[in-house]
Design a protein around this motif. Structure first.
Motif, PDB file in Angstrom:
ATOM      1  N   ILE A  15       0.836  -1.195   0.000  1.00  0.00           N
ATOM      2  CA  ILE A  15       0.000   0.000   0.000  1.00  0.00           C
ATOM      3  C   ILE A  15       0.877   1.254   0.000  1.00  0.00           C
ATOM      4  O   ILE A  15       0.546   2.248  -0.637  1.00  0.00           O
ATOM      5  CB  ILE A  15      -1.007   0.000   1.179  1.00  0.00           C
ATOM      6  CG1 ILE A  15      -2.046   1.134   1.013  1.00  0.00           C
ATOM      7  CG2 ILE A  15      -0.308   0.136   2.514  1.00  0.00           C
ATOM      8  CD1 ILE A  15      -3.044   0.932  -0.077  1.00  0.00           C
ATOM      9  N   HIS A  16       2.017   1.191   0.664  1.00  0.00           N
ATOM     10  CA  HIS A  16       2.912   2.354   0.712  1.00  0.00           C
ATOM     11  C   HIS A  16       3.629   2.566  -0.627  1.00  0.00           C
ATOM     12  O   HIS A  16       3.872   3.708  -1.016  1.00  0.00           O
ATOM     13  CB  HIS A  16       3.888   2.236   1.883  1.00  0.00           C
ATOM     14  CG  HIS A  16       3.156   2.173   3.183  1.00  0.00           C
ATOM     15  ND1 HIS A  16       2.427   3.229   3.691  1.00  0.00           N
ATOM     16  CD2 HIS A  16       2.985   1.155   4.049  1.00  0.00           C
ATOM     17  CE1 HIS A  16       1.856   2.876   4.825  1.00  0.00           C
ATOM     18  NE2 HIS A  16       2.173   1.621   5.061  1.00  0.00           N
ATOM     19  N   ASP A  17       3.914   1.463  -1.342  1.00  0.00           N
ATOM     20  CA  ASP A  17       4.449   1.592  -2.703  1.00  0.00           C
ATOM     21  C   ASP A  17       3.420   2.286  -3.589  1.00  0.00           C
ATOM     22  O   ASP A  17       3.753   3.204  -4.338  1.00  0.00           O
ATOM     23  CB  ASP A  17       4.767   0.219  -3.309  1.00  0.00           C
ATOM     24  CG  ASP A  17       5.906  -0.505  -2.639  1.00  0.00           C
ATOM     25  OD1 ASP A  17       6.777   0.161  -2.034  1.00  0.00           O
ATOM     26  OD2 ASP A  17       5.924  -1.754  -2.711  1.00  0.00           O
ATOM     27  N   LEU A  18       2.171   1.825  -3.481  1.00  0.00           N
ATOM     28  CA  LEU A  18       1.116   2.416  -4.303  1.00  0.00           C
ATOM     29  C   LEU A  18       0.902   3.884  -3.931  1.00  0.00           C
ATOM     30  O   LEU A  18       0.688   4.725  -4.808  1.00  0.00           O
ATOM     31  CB  LEU A  18      -0.184   1.623  -4.156  1.00  0.00           C
ATOM     32  CG  LEU A  18      -1.329   2.045  -5.077  1.00  0.00           C
ATOM     33  CD1 LEU A  18      -0.921   1.990  -6.547  1.00  0.00           C
ATOM     34  CD2 LEU A  18      -2.551   1.172  -4.823  1.00  0.00           C
ATOM     35  N   GLN A  19       1.002   4.204  -2.648  1.00  0.00           N
ATOM     36  CA  GLN A  19       0.869   5.593  -2.215  1.00  0.00           C
ATOM     37  C   GLN A  19       1.961   6.456  -2.864  1.00  0.00           C
ATOM     38  O   GLN A  19       1.693   7.546  -3.352  1.00  0.00           O
ATOM     39  CB  GLN A  19       0.954   5.670  -0.695  1.00  0.00           C
ATOM     40  CG  GLN A  19       0.762   7.059  -0.142  1.00  0.00           C
ATOM     41  CD  GLN A  19       0.740   7.072   1.387  1.00  0.00           C
ATOM     42  OE1 GLN A  19       1.251   6.154   2.050  1.00  0.00           O
ATOM     43  NE2 GLN A  19       0.152   8.104   1.952  1.00  0.00           N
ATOM     44  N   ARG A  20       3.175   5.939  -2.878  1.00  0.00           N
ATOM     45  CA  ARG A  20       4.300   6.668  -3.467  1.00  0.00           C
ATOM     46  C   ARG A  20       4.145   6.802  -4.976  1.00  0.00           C
ATOM     47  O   ARG A  20       4.381   7.857  -5.556  1.00  0.00           O
ATOM     48  CB  ARG A  20       5.605   5.947  -3.113  1.00  0.00           C
ATOM     49  CG  ARG A  20       6.869   6.576  -3.654  1.00  0.00           C
ATOM     50  CD  ARG A  20       8.119   5.818  -3.214  1.00  0.00           C
ATOM     51  NE  ARG A  20       8.042   4.376  -3.299  1.00  0.00           N
ATOM     52  CZ  ARG A  20       8.167   3.655  -4.414  1.00  0.00           C
ATOM     53  NH1 ARG A  20       8.399   4.244  -5.563  1.00  0.00           N
ATOM     54  NH2 ARG A  20       8.102   2.332  -4.382  1.00  0.00           N
ATOM     55  N   LEU A  21       3.699   5.727  -5.629  1.00  0.00           N
ATOM     56  CA  LEU A  21       3.560   5.715  -7.083  1.00  0.00           C
ATOM     57  C   LEU A  21       2.299   6.437  -7.564  1.00  0.00           C
ATOM     58  O   LEU A  21       2.275   6.964  -8.664  1.00  0.00           O
ATOM     59  CB  LEU A  21       3.517   4.272  -7.602  1.00  0.00           C
ATOM     60  CG  LEU A  21       4.772   3.425  -7.385  1.00  0.00           C
ATOM     61  CD1 LEU A  21       4.476   1.965  -7.669  1.00  0.00           C
ATOM     62  CD2 LEU A  21       5.903   3.944  -8.260  1.00  0.00           C
ATOM     63  N   GLY A  22       1.268   6.384  -6.735  1.00  0.00           N
ATOM     64  CA  GLY A  22      -0.023   6.949  -7.117  1.00  0.00           C
ATOM     65  C   GLY A  22      -0.867   5.974  -7.905  1.00  0.00           C
ATOM     66  O   GLY A  22      -2.053   5.797  -7.648  1.00  0.00           O
ATOM     67  N   ARG A  23      -0.211   5.296  -8.846  1.00  0.00           N
ATOM     68  CA  ARG A  23      -0.890   4.370  -9.744  1.00  0.00           C
ATOM     69  C   ARG A  23       0.037   3.212 -10.080  1.00  0.00           C
ATOM     70  O   ARG A  23       1.245   3.414 -10.174  1.00  0.00           O
ATOM     71  CB  ARG A  23      -1.198   5.135 -11.015  1.00  0.00           C
ATOM     72  CG  ARG A  23      -2.422   4.775 -11.692  1.00  0.00           C
ATOM     73  CD  ARG A  23      -2.657   5.752 -12.827  1.00  0.00           C
ATOM     74  NE  ARG A  23      -3.883   5.310 -13.433  1.00  0.00           N
ATOM     75  CZ  ARG A  23      -4.577   5.983 -14.289  1.00  0.00           C
ATOM     76  NH1 ARG A  23      -4.172   7.159 -14.664  1.00  0.00           N
ATOM     77  NH2 ARG A  23      -5.672   5.496 -14.791  1.00  0.00           N
TER      78      ARG A  23
END
Length: 149
Positions: A15-23
């Motif tokens: 979830i934190h990777d996705l938060q950083r990437l946005g998408r």
């Protein structure tokens, strides 16, 4: 709108990777029932982001579907551990979908807590022997999980 739960190993995508990437692309689903659920998702559907195969498995946040499914390119990539030698450009049985970050929970909702919640007894995640990586979540189950955060 339908609601879902999707599992990812945090060392692949957290979830934190996705938060950083946005998408990000959600790929690597290699179970036909889970794939069929993935294919039934619509743009705007939300899902619980579940961290699996890690020291603290559980629901870590919420993400959203941002487009239709498309052939999973990892099935055609010999370097990918999701490679499928039977797949081809003409006939790829696997699908991927793009997702975007919505929310990270302040703490992971552990599987033990989810299993202990009587209102979640019908959720596939807590059923004995269920290993689906993509599954539907009822409105009642969604509300019960949100109340736990």
């Amino acid at each position: 709108m339908p609601k879902w739960l999707m599992k990812s190993e945090p060392d692949e995508l957290s979830i934190h990777d996705l938060q950083r990437l946005g998408r990000a692309r959600w790929d690597g689903v290699r179970n036909y029932q889970a794939r069929n659920f993935l294919r039934s998702m619509q743009e705007g559907d939300q899902f619980f982001f579940y961290h699996s195969s890690c020291p603290e498995p559980g629901i870590a946040g919420i993400a959203r579907i941002v487009g239709p499914t498309y052939p999973d390119p990892t099935a055609l990539d010999p370097a990918s551990h999701y490679f499928d030698a039977k797949a081809s450009h003409e006939k790829n049985p696997w699908s991927a979908i793009d997702v975007e970050f919505v929310e990270a929970f302040p703490r992971v909702l552990p599987l033990a807590q989810l299993k202990a919640a009587g209102e979640l007894s019908e959720l596939a995640l807590v059923q004995r022997g269920s290993r689906l990586s993509v599954m539907p979540v009822s409105s009642e189950q969604w509300a019960a999980i949100l109340a736990m955060r």
